[in-house]
Motif scaffolding. Structure first.
Motif, PDB file in Angstrom:
ATOM      1  N   SER A 118      -6.590  -3.424  -8.610  1.00 15.10           N
ATOM      2  CA  SER A 118      -6.266  -2.592  -9.771  1.00 15.10           C
ATOM      3  C   SER A 118      -4.748  -2.566  -9.962  1.00 15.10           C
ATOM      4  CB  SER A 118      -6.820  -1.179  -9.584  1.00 15.10           C
ATOM      5  OG  SER A 118      -6.435  -0.666  -8.341  1.00 15.10           O
ATOM      6  N   ILE A 119      -4.331  -1.985 -11.059  1.00 12.22           N
ATOM      7  CA  ILE A 119      -2.891  -1.778 -11.284  1.00 12.22           C
ATOM      8  C   ILE A 119      -2.592  -0.315 -11.040  1.00 12.22           C
ATOM      9  CG2 ILE A 119      -1.087  -1.657 -13.048  1.00 12.22           C
ATOM     10  CD1 ILE A 119      -2.330  -4.134 -14.361  1.00 12.22           C
ATOM     11  N   ALA A 120      -1.606  -0.051 -10.176  1.00 14.71           N
ATOM     12  CA  ALA A 120      -1.125   1.323  -9.963  1.00 14.71           C
ATOM     13  C   ALA A 120       0.387   1.250 -10.022  1.00 14.71           C
ATOM     14  CB  ALA A 120      -1.585   1.855  -8.611  1.00 14.71           C
ATOM     15  N   LEU A 121       0.978   1.871 -11.020  1.00  8.61           N
ATOM     16  CA  LEU A 121       2.441   1.833 -11.123  1.00  8.61           C
ATOM     17  C   LEU A 121       2.985   3.114 -11.741  1.00  8.61           C
ATOM     18  CD1 LEU A 121       3.373   1.200 -14.309  1.00  8.61           C
ATOM     19  CD2 LEU A 121       2.598  -1.067 -13.723  1.00  8.61           C
ATOM     20  N   SER A 122       4.255   3.365 -11.426  1.00 13.91           N
ATOM     21  CA  SER A 122       4.963   4.516 -11.996  1.00 13.91           C
ATOM     22  C   SER A 122       6.300   4.040 -12.545  1.00 13.91           C
ATOM     23  CB  SER A 122       5.204   5.584 -10.927  1.00 13.91           C
ATOM     24  OG  SER A 122       3.981   6.114 -10.455  1.00 13.91           O
ATOM     25  N   ASP A 140      -0.069  -2.327  -4.503  1.00 12.76           N
ATOM     26  CA  ASP A 140      -1.296  -3.135  -4.585  1.00 12.76           C
ATOM     27  C   ASP A 140      -2.527  -2.261  -4.421  1.00 12.76           C
ATOM     28  OD1 ASP A 140      -0.681  -5.725  -5.213  1.00 12.76           O
ATOM     29  OD2 ASP A 140      -0.027  -6.176  -3.166  1.00 12.76           O
ATOM     30  N   GLU A 141      -2.371  -1.215  -3.615  1.00 10.59           N
ATOM     31  CA  GLU A 141      -3.449  -0.221  -3.500  1.00 10.59           C
ATOM     32  C   GLU A 141      -2.821   1.136  -3.191  1.00 10.59           C
ATOM     33  OE1 GLU A 141      -6.110  -0.617  -0.162  1.00 10.59           O
ATOM     34  OE2 GLU A 141      -4.458  -0.710   1.251  1.00 10.59           O
ATOM     35  N   GLN A 142      -3.519   2.190  -3.593  1.00 11.23           N
ATOM     36  CA  GLN A 142      -3.085   3.554  -3.250  1.00 11.23           C
ATOM     37  C   GLN A 142      -4.165   4.189  -2.383  1.00 11.23           C
ATOM     38  OE1 GLN A 142      -0.540   5.394  -6.802  1.00 11.23           O
ATOM     39  NE2 GLN A 142      -2.637   5.039  -7.390  1.00 11.23           N
ATOM     40  N   THR A 143      -3.712   4.908  -1.370  1.00 10.59           N
ATOM     41  CA  THR A 143      -4.692   5.552  -0.493  1.00 10.59           C
ATOM     42  C   THR A 143      -4.928   7.009  -0.892  1.00 10.59           C
ATOM     43  OG1 THR A 143      -2.879   6.012   1.025  1.00 10.59           O
ATOM     44  CG2 THR A 143      -4.207   4.061   1.491  1.00 10.59           C
ATOM     45  N   MET A 144      -3.987   7.583  -1.660  1.00 12.31           N
ATOM     46  CA  MET A 144      -4.181   8.954  -2.150  1.00 12.31           C
ATOM     47  C   MET A 144      -3.707   9.052  -3.591  1.00 12.31           C
ATOM     48  SD  MET A 144      -3.086  11.220   1.139  1.00 12.31           S
ATOM     49  CE  MET A 144      -3.092  12.749   0.257  1.00 12.31           C
ATOM     50  N   SER A 180       0.844  -1.195   0.000  1.00  8.33           N
ATOM     51  CA  SER A 180       0.000   0.000   0.000  1.00  8.33           C
ATOM     52  C   SER A 180       0.883   1.250   0.000  1.00  8.33           C
ATOM     53  CB  SER A 180      -0.883  -0.013   1.260  1.00  8.33           C
ATOM     54  OG  SER A 180      -1.688   1.133   1.287  1.00  8.33           O
ATOM     55  N   LEU A 181       0.482   2.241  -0.796  1.00 13.33           N
ATOM     56  CA  LEU A 181       1.201   3.520  -0.822  1.00 13.33           C
ATOM     57  C   LEU A 181       0.166   4.632  -0.911  1.00 13.33           C
ATOM     58  CD1 LEU A 181       4.093   3.182  -3.475  1.00 13.33           C
ATOM     59  CD2 LEU A 181       4.355   3.342  -0.985  1.00 13.33           C
ATOM     60  N   ALA A 182       0.536   5.832  -0.499  1.00 16.48           N
ATOM     61  CA  ALA A 182      -0.330   6.977  -0.778  1.00 16.48           C
ATOM     62  C   ALA A 182      -0.420   7.126  -2.296  1.00 16.48           C
ATOM     63  CB  ALA A 182       0.235   8.230  -0.123  1.00 16.48           C
ATOM     64  N   SER A 183       0.728   7.268  -2.950  1.00 16.69           N
ATOM     65  CA  SER A 183       0.764   7.362  -4.413  1.00 16.69           C
ATOM     66  C   SER A 183       2.113   6.842  -4.901  1.00 16.69           C
ATOM     67  CB  SER A 183       0.582   8.812  -4.863  1.00 16.69           C
ATOM     68  OG  SER A 183       0.951   8.941  -6.221  1.00 16.69           O
ATOM     69  N   THR A 184       2.086   6.031  -5.952  1.00 17.71           N
ATOM     70  CA  THR A 184       3.351   5.539  -6.530  1.00 17.71           C
ATOM     71  C   THR A 184       4.158   6.693  -7.118  1.00 17.71           C
ATOM     72  OG1 THR A 184       2.232   5.074  -8.620  1.00 17.71           O
ATOM     73  CG2 THR A 184       2.451   3.228  -7.066  1.00 17.71           C
ATOM     74  N   VAL A 193      -8.741  13.062  -7.833  1.00 17.28           N
ATOM     75  CA  VAL A 193      -8.403  11.857  -7.074  1.00 17.28           C
ATOM     76  C   VAL A 193      -8.492  10.670  -8.027  1.00 17.28           C
ATOM     77  CG1 VAL A 193      -9.288  10.324  -5.269  1.00 17.28           C
ATOM     78  CG2 VAL A 193      -9.270  12.799  -4.910  1.00 17.28           C
ATOM     79  N   TRP A 194      -7.571   9.701  -7.860  1.00 21.27           N
ATOM     80  CA  TRP A 194      -7.653   8.476  -8.668  1.00 21.27           C
ATOM     81  C   TRP A 194      -7.864   7.306  -7.719  1.00 21.27           C
ATOM     82  CZ3 TRP A 194      -8.359   7.087 -13.549  1.00 21.27           C
ATOM     83  CH2 TRP A 194      -8.106   5.753 -13.906  1.00 21.27           C
ATOM     84  N   LEU A 195      -8.960   6.598  -7.905  1.00 12.42           N
ATOM     85  CA  LEU A 195      -9.254   5.452  -7.037  1.00 12.42           C
ATOM     86  C   LEU A 195      -8.427   4.258  -7.476  1.00 12.42           C
ATOM     87  CD1 LEU A 195     -13.165   5.444  -6.793  1.00 12.42           C
ATOM     88  CD2 LEU A 195     -11.512   6.028  -5.008  1.00 12.42           C
TER      89      LEU A 195
END
Ligand code: BTN
Length: 259
Positions: free
Chosen positions: A73-77, A54-58, A29-33, A66-68
């Protein structure tokens, strides 16, 4: 049951890329990647470093939205150090790479809505955010942030349900995030190497846009434009034809398809 545990080894094993994914960092879990990628870039992370959560909280989207990105989901940078001339092409690169990886990974056809939303059946399945630090002609770093709705039940997220979709909703089954991520990194590498070698990806991006020829409304800052999306320029800007015949060139904005 779809295997969905993400680890650096499962993502990079036999991937075959040379730049993208040289280093992969996974967090539960991260606020944002984007924030972690920025810190890594400022510390001189190797090009192609990928930060995944695996999830972003912000999670954040374009225009301070805001991006849920809940679990599933996939969240990557991805950290890149492109030449300054290639900076505007990263938007094209990212949306093309996502569209290709969705197709290869799932068989689903997607479309790109200017500037860089990826849609399936006119609903958003992926958002892309590019952040960079540039001094004069020198790019300190560029970060491509990609969020894909993979295994998301839209009824759990009524706030985005009318405009969004997910890969699982389209297919009626869960999808392997691992498979989509691996395809995505392969596609980003292919397009990035082509770009850095002096090739162009503009034509491919232009021809993939669902926006061209359509009546659209574009919100750019405080201005709202209406017209027919006639073309895109090589720098990625949109050429919009108004009903009085005049043409606007819009560098950045948010598009709604009106027809
Ligand atoms: C948009 O459509 O407005 C862009 C959304 C970008 C979301 C991704 S998810 C991974 C990365 N981390 C973030 O906080 N944002 C981007």
């Amino acid at each position: 049951m779809v295997e969905n545990n993400l680890s650096p080894a499962s993502i990079t094993g036999n991937l075959g890329t040379h730049v993208i994914g040289q280093r992969v960092i996974c967090y539960p879990s991260l606020a944002s990647t984007m924030d972690v990628a920025k810190q890594e870039a400022q510390l001189g992370a190797v090009e192609g470093t990928v930060v995944i959560a695996d999830e972003q909280t912000m999670g954040r989207g374009r225009i301070k939205r805001v991006w849920l990105s809940p679990k599933g989901s996939i969240a990557l940078s991805i950290i890149l150090y492109p030449s300054v001339v290639n900076l505007p092409s990263l938007i094209m690169l990212a949306s093309l790479a996502v569209a290709h990886s969705i197709e290869t990974g799932t068989g689903l056809r997607s479309q790109i809505k200017w500037p860089n939303d990826v849609l399936i059946n006119d609903r958003k399945v992926c958002g892309i955010l590019i952040e960079s630090s540039v001094r004069g002609n020198i790019v300190d770093y560029a970060i491509i942030g990609i969020g894909i709705n993979v295994n998301l039940r839209l009824s759990d997220f009524p706030e985005i349900q009318p405009i969004a979709t997910s890969l699982s909703a389209e297919l009626g089954r869960d999808v392997s995030r691992l498979r989509v991520i691996r395809q995505l990194l392969i596609e980003v590498e292919r397009l990035y190497l082509a770009l850095q070698a002096g090739g162009s990806i503009y034509e491919e991006w232009r021809d993939s846009l669902v926006t061209l020829g359509r009546r659209v409304q574009v919100k750019s800052g405080k201005t709202i434009y209406e017209g027919v999306a006639e073309s895109v320029a090589r720098d990625g800007s949109l050429l919009l034809r108004h009903s009085n015949g005049s043409l606007s060139r819009i560098v950045a904005g948010d598009t709604t398809l009106r027809d």
